[in-house]
Design a protein around this motif. Structure first.
Motif, PDB file in Angstrom:
ATOM      1  N   ALA A 132      20.891   4.927  44.699  1.00  0.00           N
ATOM      2  CA  ALA A 132      22.346   5.082  44.781  1.00  0.00           C
ATOM      3  C   ALA A 132      22.955   4.063  45.752  1.00  0.00           C
ATOM      4  N   GLU A 133      22.201   3.702  46.792  1.00  0.00           N
ATOM      5  CA  GLU A 133      22.681   2.712  47.769  1.00  0.00           C
ATOM      6  C   GLU A 133      22.526   1.282  47.254  1.00  0.00           C
ATOM      7  N   GLY A 134      21.911   1.123  46.104  1.00  0.00           N
ATOM      8  CA  GLY A 134      21.762  -0.212  45.515  1.00  0.00           C
ATOM      9  C   GLY A 134      20.617  -1.017  46.085  1.00  0.00           C
ATOM     10  N   LYS A 135      19.636  -0.363  46.689  1.00  0.00           N
ATOM     11  CA  LYS A 135      18.487  -1.078  47.250  1.00  0.00           C
ATOM     12  C   LYS A 135      17.518  -1.473  46.134  1.00  0.00           C
ATOM     13  N   ASP A 136      16.771  -2.557  46.386  1.00  0.00           N
ATOM     14  CA  ASP A 136      15.679  -2.928  45.485  1.00  0.00           C
ATOM     15  C   ASP A 136      14.478  -2.079  45.863  1.00  0.00           C
ATOM     16  N   LEU A 137      14.036  -1.225  44.955  1.00  0.00           N
ATOM     17  CA  LEU A 137      12.930  -0.322  45.252  1.00  0.00           C
ATOM     18  C   LEU A 137      11.723  -0.651  44.394  1.00  0.00           C
ATOM     19  N   VAL A 138      10.545  -0.569  45.007  1.00  0.00           N
ATOM     20  CA  VAL A 138       9.287  -0.726  44.281  1.00  0.00           C
ATOM     21  C   VAL A 138       8.546   0.594  44.382  1.00  0.00           C
ATOM     22  N   VAL A 139       8.172   1.169  43.241  1.00  0.00           N
ATOM     23  CA  VAL A 139       7.439   2.433  43.236  1.00  0.00           C
ATOM     24  C   VAL A 139       5.972   2.185  42.901  1.00  0.00           C
ATOM     25  N   SER A 140       5.097   2.936  43.556  1.00  0.00           N
ATOM     26  CA  SER A 140       3.670   2.882  43.248  1.00  0.00           C
ATOM     27  C   SER A 140       3.356   4.005  42.274  1.00  0.00           C
ATOM     28  N   VAL A 141       2.704   3.641  41.172  1.00  0.00           N
ATOM     29  CA  VAL A 141       2.367   4.625  40.146  1.00  0.00           C
ATOM     30  C   VAL A 141       0.854   4.787  40.132  1.00  0.00           C
ATOM     31  N   MET A 142       0.405   6.031  40.329  1.00  0.00           N
ATOM     32  CA  MET A 142      -1.017   6.324  40.280  1.00  0.00           C
ATOM     33  C   MET A 142      -1.349   6.824  38.882  1.00  0.00           C
ATOM     34  N   SER A 143      -2.380   6.246  38.265  1.00  0.00           N
ATOM     35  CA  SER A 143      -2.773   6.694  36.934  1.00  0.00           C
ATOM     36  C   SER A 143      -4.260   7.005  36.925  1.00  0.00           C
ATOM     37  N   SER A 144      -4.586   8.114  36.265  1.00  0.00           N
ATOM     38  CA  SER A 144      -5.971   8.537  36.164  1.00  0.00           C
ATOM     39  C   SER A 144      -6.096   9.553  35.031  1.00  0.00           C
ATOM     40  N   MET A 145      -7.141   9.435  34.251  1.00  0.00           N
ATOM     41  CA  MET A 145      -7.461  10.387  33.180  1.00  0.00           C
ATOM     42  C   MET A 145      -6.280  10.641  32.245  1.00  0.00           C
ATOM     43  N   GLY A 146      -5.539   9.585  31.896  1.00  0.00           N
ATOM     44  CA  GLY A 146      -4.454   9.708  30.930  1.00  0.00           C
ATOM     45  C   GLY A 146      -3.151  10.235  31.508  1.00  0.00           C
ATOM     46  N   GLU A 147      -3.085  10.449  32.815  1.00  0.00           N
ATOM     47  CA  GLU A 147      -1.854  10.904  33.455  1.00  0.00           C
ATOM     48  C   GLU A 147      -1.335   9.827  34.386  1.00  0.00           C
ATOM     49  N   GLU A 148      -0.018   9.788  34.540  1.00  0.00           N
ATOM     50  CA  GLU A 148       0.596   8.842  35.461  1.00  0.00           C
ATOM     51  C   GLU A 148       1.674   9.561  36.256  1.00  0.00           C
ATOM     52  N   GLN A 149       1.824   9.159  37.517  1.00  0.00           N
ATOM     53  CA  GLN A 149       2.868   9.759  38.338  1.00  0.00           C
ATOM     54  C   GLN A 149       3.242   8.808  39.465  1.00  0.00           C
ATOM     55  N   ILE A 150       4.530   8.802  39.811  1.00  0.00           N
ATOM     56  CA  ILE A 150       4.993   8.006  40.950  1.00  0.00           C
ATOM     57  C   ILE A 150       4.495   8.684  42.221  1.00  0.00           C
ATOM     58  N   CYS A 151       3.828   7.913  43.093  1.00  0.00           N
ATOM     59  CA  CYS A 151       3.239   8.527  44.281  1.00  0.00           C
ATOM     60  C   CYS A 151       3.757   7.938  45.584  1.00  0.00           C
ATOM     61  N   ALA A 152       4.415   6.786  45.533  1.00  0.00           N
ATOM     62  CA  ALA A 152       4.909   6.177  46.766  1.00  0.00           C
ATOM     63  C   ALA A 152       6.092   5.260  46.461  1.00  0.00           C
ATOM     64  N   LEU A 153       6.792   4.880  47.516  1.00  0.00           N
ATOM     65  CA  LEU A 153       8.019   4.092  47.377  1.00  0.00           C
ATOM     66  C   LEU A 153       8.065   3.032  48.465  1.00  0.00           C
ATOM     67  N   LYS A 154       8.485   1.819  48.073  1.00  0.00           N
ATOM     68  CA  LYS A 154       8.686   0.748  49.051  1.00  0.00           C
ATOM     69  C   LYS A 154      10.082   0.199  48.869  1.00  0.00           C
ATOM     70  N   ASP A 155      10.741  -0.073  49.985  1.00  0.00           N
ATOM     71  CA  ASP A 155      12.068  -0.670  49.946  1.00  0.00           C
ATOM     72  C   ASP A 155      11.899  -2.160  50.220  1.00  0.00           C
ATOM     73  N   ILE A 156      12.312  -3.001  49.264  1.00  0.00           N
ATOM     74  CA  ILE A 156      12.147  -4.447  49.471  1.00  0.00           C
ATOM     75  C   ILE A 156      13.493  -5.108  49.780  1.00  0.00           C
ATOM     76  N   GLY A 157      14.451  -4.315  50.240  1.00  0.00           N
ATOM     77  CA  GLY A 157      15.724  -4.871  50.678  1.00  0.00           C
ATOM     78  C   GLY A 157      16.853  -4.655  49.688  1.00  0.00           C
ATOM     79  N   PRO A 158      18.076  -5.015  50.069  1.00  0.00           N
ATOM     80  CA  PRO A 158      19.238  -4.826  49.169  1.00  0.00           C
ATOM     81  C   PRO A 158      19.193  -5.775  48.003  1.00  0.00           C
ATOM     82  N   LYS A 159      19.873  -5.386  46.918  1.00  0.00           N
ATOM     83  CA  LYS A 159      19.920  -6.249  45.727  1.00  0.00           C
ATOM     84  C   LYS A 159      20.724  -7.506  46.028  1.00  0.00           C
ATOM     85  N   GLN A 160      20.325  -8.616  45.408  1.00  0.00           N
ATOM     86  CA  GLN A 160      21.006  -9.895  45.615  1.00  0.00           C
ATOM     87  C   GLN A 160      22.322  -9.925  44.875  1.00  0.00           C
TER      88      GLN A 160
END
Length: 160
Positions: A132-160
Motif C-alpha cells: 500500500a505504501e508503494g514499496k518494492d517488495l521481494v517475497v521468499s516462496v518456500m516450495s516442497s512436496m507440491g506445495e508452495e507458500q510465501i514465507c518471508a519478505l524483503k523490502d528493496i526500497g521505494p518504487k522508482q
C-alpha cells in the motif's frame, strides 16, 4: 505397424521424486524430514540406546513448514526415512488481488499468479502495508512436496 495414434497424458513435472531417502541417524536439528506425509523442519532430535532387539531409536520433533503444526515420529536410527526437497525462491511482488492471490515476477520476466497471501497475520500485514505504501517488495516462496507458500519478505526500497 499399426496406424493408431497413441495419446499420452502429459504431466507437468519431470517425474522427479518429492522426497529422498535419508538414514534416520544422520538427520540433525534444523534439517528436514517427512512426518505423516508433511514436510517438517526438525526442532528436536533425541536418540535412545540400543534395546534387546538391537536398534537405537531416533525421536524426531518437527514443525510443519507450511502450517506450523508440531509433529513427532520415532524411527530406528539405522532405517531410512523420507526427507523432502525444499526450495526457496525469491520473487518480486507486482500486485495483490481482492481474492487474496498475489501476482509475482519471476527471474525470466514471466508472472506467477497461483499463490495465495500467507496465513501468518504478521507477514500478511507487512506485505499489505508495504504494498500500500508503494514499496518494492521481494517475497521468499518456500516450495516442497507440491506445495508452495510465501514465507518471508524483503523490502528493496521505494518504487522508482
Amino acid at each position: 505397424m499399426s496406424d493408431e495414434e497413441h495419446h499420452f497424458e502429459s504431466k507437468a513435472d519431470a517425474g522427479a521424486s518429492k522426497t529422498y531417502p535419508q538414514q534416520a541417524g544422520t538427520i540433525r536439528k534444523n534439517g528436514y524430514i517427512v512426518i505423516k506425509n508433511r514436510p517438517c523442519k526438525v526442532v528436536e532430535v533425541s536418540t535412545s540406546k540400543t534395546g534387546k532387539h538391537g536398534h537405537a531409536k531416533c525421536h524426531f520433533v518437527g514443525i510443519d513448514i507450511f502450517n506450523g503444526k508440531k509433529l513427532e515420529d520415532i524411527v530406528p536410527s539405522s532405517h531410512n526415512c523420507d526427507a523432502p526437497h525444499v526450495n526457496r525462491t525469491d520473487y518480486q511482488l507486482i500486485d495483490i488481488s481482492e481474492d487474496g492471490f498475489v501476482s509475482l515476477l519471476t527471474e525470466n520476466g514471466n508472472t506467477k499468479d497461483d499463490l495465495r497471501l500467507p496465513t501468518d497475520e504478521n507477514l500478511l500485514t507487512q506485505i499489505k502495508d508495504g504494498f500500500a505504501e508503494g514499496k518494492d517488495l521481494v517475497v521468499s516462496v518456500m516450495s516442497s512436496m507440491g506445495e508452495e507458500q510465501i514465507c518471508a519478505l524483503k523490502d528493496i526500497g521505494p518504487k522508482q
